[in-house]
Design an enzyme around this catalytic site. Sequence first.
Site, PDB file in Angstrom:
ATOM      1  N   GLY A  34      10.106 -29.032   7.714  1.00 12.33           N
ATOM      2  CA  GLY A  34      10.893 -30.128   8.278  1.00 12.33           C
ATOM      3  C   GLY A  34      10.399 -30.517   9.659  1.00 12.33           C
ATOM      4  O   GLY A  34       9.550 -29.841  10.250  1.00 12.33           O
ATOM      5  N   GLU A 112      12.078 -21.858   0.776  1.00 14.46           N
ATOM      6  CA  GLU A 112      12.738 -21.563   2.064  1.00 14.46           C
ATOM      7  C   GLU A 112      13.750 -20.438   1.894  1.00 14.46           C
ATOM      8  O   GLU A 112      13.837 -19.534   2.730  1.00 14.46           O
ATOM      9  CB  GLU A 112      13.442 -22.814   2.600  1.00 14.46           C
ATOM     10  CG  GLU A 112      12.476 -23.886   3.083  1.00 14.46           C
ATOM     11  CD  GLU A 112      13.172 -25.164   3.499  1.00 14.46           C
ATOM     12  OE1 GLU A 112      12.697 -25.815   4.425  1.00 14.46           O
ATOM     13  OE2 GLU A 112      14.195 -25.521   2.887  1.00 14.46           O
TER      14      GLU A 112
HETATM   15  C1  5RP Z   1      13.465 -28.865   3.976  1.00 15.39           C
HETATM   16  C2  5RP Z   1      14.637 -28.491   4.807  1.00 15.39           C
HETATM   17  C3  5RP Z   1      14.590 -28.872   6.247  1.00 15.39           C
HETATM   18  O1  5RP Z   1      14.593 -27.715   7.022  1.00 15.39           O
HETATM   19  C4  5RP Z   1      15.794 -29.731   6.537  1.00 15.39           C
HETATM   20  O2  5RP Z   1      15.738 -30.876   5.706  1.00 15.39           O
HETATM   21  C5  5RP Z   1      15.842 -30.167   8.012  1.00 15.39           C
HETATM   22  O3  5RP Z   1      14.751 -30.985   8.296  1.00 15.39           O
HETATM   23  P1  5RP Z   1      14.587 -31.741   9.688  1.00 15.39           P
HETATM   24  O4  5RP Z   1      14.379 -30.696  10.731  1.00 15.39           O
HETATM   25  O5  5RP Z   1      13.403 -32.650   9.494  1.00 15.39           O
HETATM   26  O6  5RP Z   1      15.854 -32.524   9.935  1.00 15.39           O
HETATM   27  O7  5RP Z   1      15.579 -27.894   4.370  1.00 15.39           O
HETATM   28  O8  5RP Z   1      13.693 -28.582   2.633  1.00 15.39           O
END
Ligand code: 5RP
Length: 236
Positions: A34, A112
Site C-alpha cells: 500500500g 498480508e
Molecule cells: C493492501 C492493504 C493496504 O495496506 C491498505 O489498502 C492500505 O493502503 P494505503 O496505505 O495505500 O491506504 O491492505 O491489500
Amino acid sequence: MTTAADPVTVMKQQVGKAAADRVQSGTIVGLGTGSTTAYALQYLGERLKTGDLKDIQGIPTSFQAEVLAKQYGIPLVTLNDVDRIDVAIDGADEVDPNKNLIKGGGAAHTREKIVDALADQFIVVVDSSKLVDKLGSTFLLPVEVLPMAMTPVMRAIEKLGGKPQLRMGVKKAGPVITDQGNFVIDVKFDSIDSPAELEKTLNNIPGVLENGLFVGVATVVLVGEIKDGQPVVREI
Ligand code: 5RP
C-alpha cells in the site's frame, strides 16, 4: 519550484518513517503493501544506505512490496528461509478501537495476513482518516475467491446478509486479479457486530481464500495526524 505535499501524503510519510525507525538491525521484517507502507520501505532503505540499520531481511506481502524492496535495497527472503518474523509493517483501510482491521484495499490481504499474523510485533501504519468506531462503516470488506467458485461464494455471502460485488480493474478490462491469480469480491455488510465470528464464517465458505478482517493481529497502531498545522504520530 517545489510544491508542498498534500496533508494526507505528509501524514503517510511521517507514519511510515516512524514505523521504519522502530526496526532494529539483524531482524526479519514483514513488508506490507500500500501507499503508506511504501514510505516505510523507502525509509528502511535510507537507513540501510546510511548504515544506521544493518542486516535486515524482508519478507514481502505482495509483488508491489517485492518491487519496492528491490528498489530500496532491502534484502529479501521467503517464509521457507526463516523461523520467525520479528516485526511486520503494514497499512490498513479501517482500524477500530480494539485495533481490529479491515485490509485488502490493494487486494493483497491473503499474503498480508500470513506475514502480519506470524510477526512477533505487527505495526499498523495509517493516517487518521482510517480510524472508525465500527468496522465496515466506510470500507467494503474484501474477500479473495477462487475464480471458479465466484458465483456460489457470492450466493453464500448474500445468505449471510452481505451485498457482494466483483472488484473490477482500473486501466484493465475485467476483474482485478490478485498476486495468486484469484478474484476479489468486495462486500457491504450493514453492520459487522462480531468481526471475529464473521472472519471465521467467511473463511469457511468453500472457495474463499481469505477475507480482509484482521482480528487480534495488530500489536500497535501508528496514526499520522495533522495537529495545529504540523504532522504528528500518535500510538494506539
Ligand atoms: C493492501 C492493504 C493496504 O495496506 C491498505 O489498502 C492500505 O493502503 P494505503 O496505505 O495505500 O491506504 O491492505 O491489500
